[in-house]
Design a protein around this motif. Structure first.
Motif, PDB file in Angstrom:
ATOM      1  N   GLU A   1       0.829  -1.205   0.000  1.00 25.98           N
ATOM      2  CA  GLU A   1       0.000   0.000   0.000  1.00 25.98           C
ATOM      3  C   GLU A   1       0.867   1.260   0.000  1.00 25.98           C
ATOM      4  N   GLU A   2       1.951   1.232   0.746  1.00 29.17           N
ATOM      5  CA  GLU A   2       2.858   2.374   0.754  1.00 29.17           C
ATOM      6  C   GLU A   2       3.515   2.558  -0.611  1.00 29.17           C
ATOM      7  N   ARG A   3       3.872   1.463  -1.254  1.00 28.19           N
ATOM      8  CA  ARG A   3       4.476   1.553  -2.581  1.00 28.19           C
ATOM      9  C   ARG A   3       3.480   2.114  -3.595  1.00 28.19           C
ATOM     10  N   ALA A   4       2.240   1.676  -3.522  1.00 30.99           N
ATOM     11  CA  ALA A   4       1.214   2.190  -4.427  1.00 30.99           C
ATOM     12  C   ALA A   4       0.977   3.678  -4.196  1.00 30.99           C
ATOM     13  N   ALA A   5       0.983   4.089  -2.936  1.00 32.06           N
ATOM     14  CA  ALA A   5       0.789   5.508  -2.621  1.00 32.06           C
ATOM     15  C   ALA A   5       1.951   6.345  -3.152  1.00 32.06           C
ATOM     16  N   ALA A   6       3.172   5.812  -3.046  1.00 32.85           N
ATOM     17  CA  ALA A   6       4.334   6.532  -3.558  1.00 32.85           C
ATOM     18  C   ALA A   6       4.250   6.704  -5.067  1.00 32.85           C
ATOM     19  N   LEU A   7       3.844   5.664  -5.768  1.00 32.48           N
ATOM     20  CA  LEU A   7       3.705   5.770  -7.217  1.00 32.48           C
ATOM     21  C   LEU A   7       2.645   6.797  -7.597  1.00 32.48           C
ATOM     22  N   GLU A   8       1.548   6.800  -6.892  1.00 37.96           N
ATOM     23  CA  GLU A   8       0.491   7.760  -7.191  1.00 37.96           C
ATOM     24  C   GLU A   8       0.975   9.187  -6.949  1.00 37.96           C
ATOM     25  N   ASP A   9       1.704   9.398  -5.869  1.00 37.24           N
ATOM     26  CA  ASP A   9       2.246  10.723  -5.598  1.00 37.24           C
ATOM     27  C   ASP A   9       3.229  11.138  -6.680  1.00 37.24           C
ATOM     28  N   ASN A  10       4.018  10.214  -7.171  1.00 35.69           N
ATOM     29  CA  ASN A  10       4.973  10.538  -8.224  1.00 35.69           C
ATOM     30  C   ASN A  10       4.286  10.821  -9.556  1.00 35.69           C
ATOM     31  N   ARG A  11       3.186  10.149  -9.817  1.00 34.04           N
ATOM     32  CA  ARG A  11       2.414  10.512 -11.010  1.00 34.04           C
ATOM     33  C   ARG A  11       1.927  11.953 -10.910  1.00 34.04           C
ATOM     34  N   ARG A  12       1.479  12.345  -9.706  1.00 37.57           N
ATOM     35  CA  ARG A  12       1.059  13.734  -9.517  1.00 37.57           C
ATOM     36  C   ARG A  12       2.239  14.676  -9.728  1.00 37.57           C
ATOM     37  N   ALA A  13       3.433  14.273  -9.248  1.00 36.50           N
ATOM     38  CA  ALA A  13       4.620  15.114  -9.427  1.00 36.50           C
ATOM     39  C   ALA A  13       4.941  15.297 -10.902  1.00 36.50           C
ATOM     40  N   VAL A  14       4.828  14.235 -11.675  1.00 38.62           N
ATOM     41  CA  VAL A  14       5.041  14.336 -13.121  1.00 38.62           C
ATOM     42  C   VAL A  14       4.031  15.291 -13.741  1.00 38.62           C
TER      43      VAL A  14
END
Length: 276
Positions: free
Chosen positions: A75-88
């Protein structure tokens, strides 16, 4: 001051300035490039920031920061990916083609550096194509080894390139930051390696001064105050084919306590004196 055409002021260097103040001072000094940070941009508004810098005639050289990919929990890994998509997405809105990545430290209780680095690669395999679709490159930033446990398990340019080279250069490259690599005898050869592959996505400057402050995070020295020969490192990236902006990124409590306008003017002057 003379040539500031390649000089970029990273927002963190003068974090005491609001975004409108930063844009105003840049205009007064003839600074045309800025590197932005997500938190103050989000507070001001991403669309509003994009309009502000566009109206001020500023080029956004990088957005900091994405990353923190090393969690083990799904779940933490999925949240990190989602945050990075927002950063992009934020980087694309701001008009910059470079998102700087601080990869993340060891998860609590873990001693597995290799496993942490592999989880970074797993995240990049997802994020790289997403960023490419939006015209954004990912720039892995190796941090000094003193940050390996809590902030970044990628400590050298060689380690960063070993990760980046698993992916196309237009998706993933590296950040060359003098503060983090100046001690490494192998770094010049790795800069040449990065240049040959078209993977130097940004070049950042900070000086090394001692003693380091407690916590070490805010120890980045003003250009010219420390042990690093800035022109030597400029020579390395120039020989490697880098012609882009040169961003000064300082975390320094003493500088933050001063008038931000004075700090920006001083930083630009130091850039001319010690770099350009």
């Amino acid at each position: 001051m003379t040539d500031l055409s390649r000089f970029s002021i990273n927002q963190m260097t003068v974090k005491q300035l609001s975004l409108p103040e930063l844009a105003d001072v840049c205009g007064r000094l003839g600074v045309v490039n800025v590197g932005l940070w997500r938190e103050p941009v989000q507070t001001y508004g991403v669309e509003e920031t994009a309009k502000l810098v566009r109206d001020a005639g500023l080029t956004v050289t990088t957005l900091c920061r994405g990353g923190f990919f090393t969690a083990i929990d799904p779940e933490e890994r999925a949240a990190a990916l989602e945050d990075n998509r927002r950063a992009v997405d934020e980087a694309a809105t701001l008009g910059t083609d470079t998102l700087v990545l601080v990869s993340g430290g060891l998860p609590a209780g873990s001693k597995d550096l290799h496993g942490a680095r592999e989880r970074i690669a797993d995240a990049l395999s997802v994020l790289g194509p997403y960023a490419e679709e939006r015209g954004v490159r990912l720039a892995i930033e190796p941090l000094h080894p003193m940050y390996a446990s809590d902030r970044c398990v990628v400590s050298t340019l060689a380690q960063a390139l070993d990760l980046a080279e698993r992916f196309p250069a237009h998706q993933v490259g590296v950040t060359v930051d003098t503060y983090h690599i100046w001690w490494d005898d192998h770094a010049p050869a790795q800069i040449a390696r990065a240049g040959a592959g078209g993977r130097i996505h940004t070049f950042q400057l900070a000086d090394w001064t001692t003693p380091l402050p407690e916590g070490v995070l805010t120890g980045r020295g003003q250009i010219g105050d420390g042990a690093i020969d800035m022109r030597e490192w400029l020579g390395h990236v120039t020989a490697a084919g880098y012609t882009g902006a040169i961003e000064v990124e300082l975390f320094n409590d003493v500088l933050w306590a001063r008038d931000g306008r004075e700090v920006l003017a001083e930083t630009a002057a130091r850039f001319v004196e010690h770099v350009s």
